[in-house]
Every structure is written in C-alpha cells, then in structure tokens.
Design a protein around this motif. Structure first.
Motif, PDB file in Angstrom:
ATOM      1  N   TYR A  60     109.289   4.034 -18.242  1.00 50.20           N
ATOM      2  CA  TYR A  60     109.983   4.727 -17.145  1.00 50.20           C
ATOM      3  C   TYR A  60     109.259   6.019 -16.787  1.00 50.20           C
ATOM      4  N   GLU A  61     108.874   6.806 -17.799  1.00 50.68           N
ATOM      5  CA  GLU A  61     108.155   8.058 -17.545  1.00 50.68           C
ATOM      6  C   GLU A  61     106.864   7.811 -16.768  1.00 50.68           C
ATOM      7  N   ALA A  62     106.146   6.754 -17.121  1.00 45.48           N
ATOM      8  CA  ALA A  62     104.901   6.434 -16.410  1.00 45.48           C
ATOM      9  C   ALA A  62     105.183   6.091 -14.947  1.00 45.48           C
ATOM     10  N   LEU A  63     106.238   5.332 -14.707  1.00 47.52           N
ATOM     11  CA  LEU A  63     106.601   4.995 -13.327  1.00 47.52           C
ATOM     12  C   LEU A  63     106.971   6.243 -12.533  1.00 47.52           C
ATOM     13  N   VAL A  64     107.755   7.115 -13.134  1.00 48.98           N
ATOM     14  CA  VAL A  64     108.149   8.349 -12.453  1.00 48.98           C
ATOM     15  C   VAL A  64     106.916   9.189 -12.135  1.00 48.98           C
ATOM     16  N   LEU A  65     106.011   9.290 -13.087  1.00 49.39           N
ATOM     17  CA  LEU A  65     104.791  10.049 -12.857  1.00 49.39           C
ATOM     18  C   LEU A  65     104.022   9.494 -11.654  1.00 49.39           C
ATOM     19  N   LEU A  66     103.940   8.175 -11.564  1.00 49.80           N
ATOM     20  CA  LEU A  66     103.242   7.564 -10.425  1.00 49.80           C
ATOM     21  C   LEU A  66     103.976   7.832  -9.110  1.00 49.80           C
ATOM     22  N   THR A  67     105.307   7.856  -9.143  1.00 49.63           N
ATOM     23  CA  THR A  67     106.041   8.144  -7.902  1.00 49.63           C
ATOM     24  C   THR A  67     105.834   9.592  -7.468  1.00 49.63           C
TER      25      THR A  67
END
Length: 169
Positions: A60-67
């Motif tokens: 989830y953290e990786a996805l948020v970082l990409l967003t």
C-alpha cells in the motif's frame, strides 16, 4: 486485528519492573518494548484493512508513493529511498504489485540499468479505496485524538533525525 491478549496485568510493565530489580531503572527498555508492541498491533490492524485489496501495508505504501509522484512513476531506487527499505524489498514489493496488475515496470530511459515502476489505473482505484478504509479506522490510531497523534509524530521525530533519515532544518 490482533488477537486480544486479555491478560490480567500489563506484561510490559511487569517486564520493566523485573528489569529494574535485576539491572536497575532503564526507562528506555519499557519504552522500546511498548513501541515494538504498538508496531505489532498497528501493522496487524492496517494489514487487515488492506488485505481485501490483495495488499500488505508495505505494498500500500508503495502505491501511495507512486500516486504522489507527478507522473505516477518512479525509479525503483527512488522508491526504496523514499520508503526507507532495502532494494531487495522494493523489488519484491513491486513485483507483487505487478503480478496483481496494480503497477507496471519498464526500463528507465534516463538510466540504462534502471527500472521505472508505474501505477496502473487499477492501482489508482485500489489505492483510493484502501485509503478511504484506512482513514475511516484512523490508521489504527483511533485511541488518540488529532492533537495526540501530532504529539506522537513530534515525539518520534528526534529518533528519525538521529538515525539520519533526513536533514533536520
């Protein structure tokens, strides 16, 4: 959600008391043990919320970082740097997101040896839904009000500065 222990006593307070008797007062022992237990509790709670999306909190953290990135993509090394994790962990996390269709990978045109990770439309949808669910449960910190959360953040900041996570300005 972690399974409640329902003990008739506080095991960390007991350990601190026994430590005191054996080695003398060391308040940092009780503090570190409390922080580690809190981390276990919080990780279990947030993982339970993101699990229906096929995620762990790390993914989830990786996805948020990409967003948060302007183009919705970042070099793999930058993901590791921002999430403060080892390159092997980044590769594992991103590869799992790729298999789930939430992220795509491609060669970095600016770095012949590098790889870019890009969030997909499905990844954006999942990130938005999981974020709403996490905010609804206050990221597991519902026992604290907004001011107390800010105090926790401020209290832990010197530890992160001492670890040289970032330059303190």
């Amino acid at each position: 959600m972690p399974k409640p222990l329902s003990l008739p006593f506080d095991p960390i307070a007991r350990a601190e008391e026994l430590w005191h008797r054996r080695w003398g007062p060391v308040p940092s022992m009780g503090a570190i043990t409390s922080i580690m237990r809190a981390q276990q509790i919080l990780l279990a709670e947030v993982d339970a919320v993101v699990k229906p999306y096929g995620l762990t909190f790390a993914r989830y953290e990786a996805l948020v970082l990409l967003t948060f990135s302007q183009a919705g993509e970042l070099p793999m090394f930058k993901i590791g740097e921002r999430l403060m994790v080892h390159p092997t962990s980044v590769t594992n996390t991103v590869d799992r997101l790729v298999r789930s269709g939430l992220v795509a990978k491609r060669p970095n045109p600016n770095d012949g040896r590098g790889t870019l990770a890009s969030i997909t439309d499905k990844g954006r949808e999942v990130t938005e839904a999981a974020s709403q669910d996490l905010m609804a449960m206050d990221f597991g910190l519902g026992a604290y009000d907004d001011e107390e959360c800010a105090e926790i953040f401020a209290m832990l900041r010197p530890l992160r500065v001492a670890a040289q996570d970032f330059e303190d300005k």
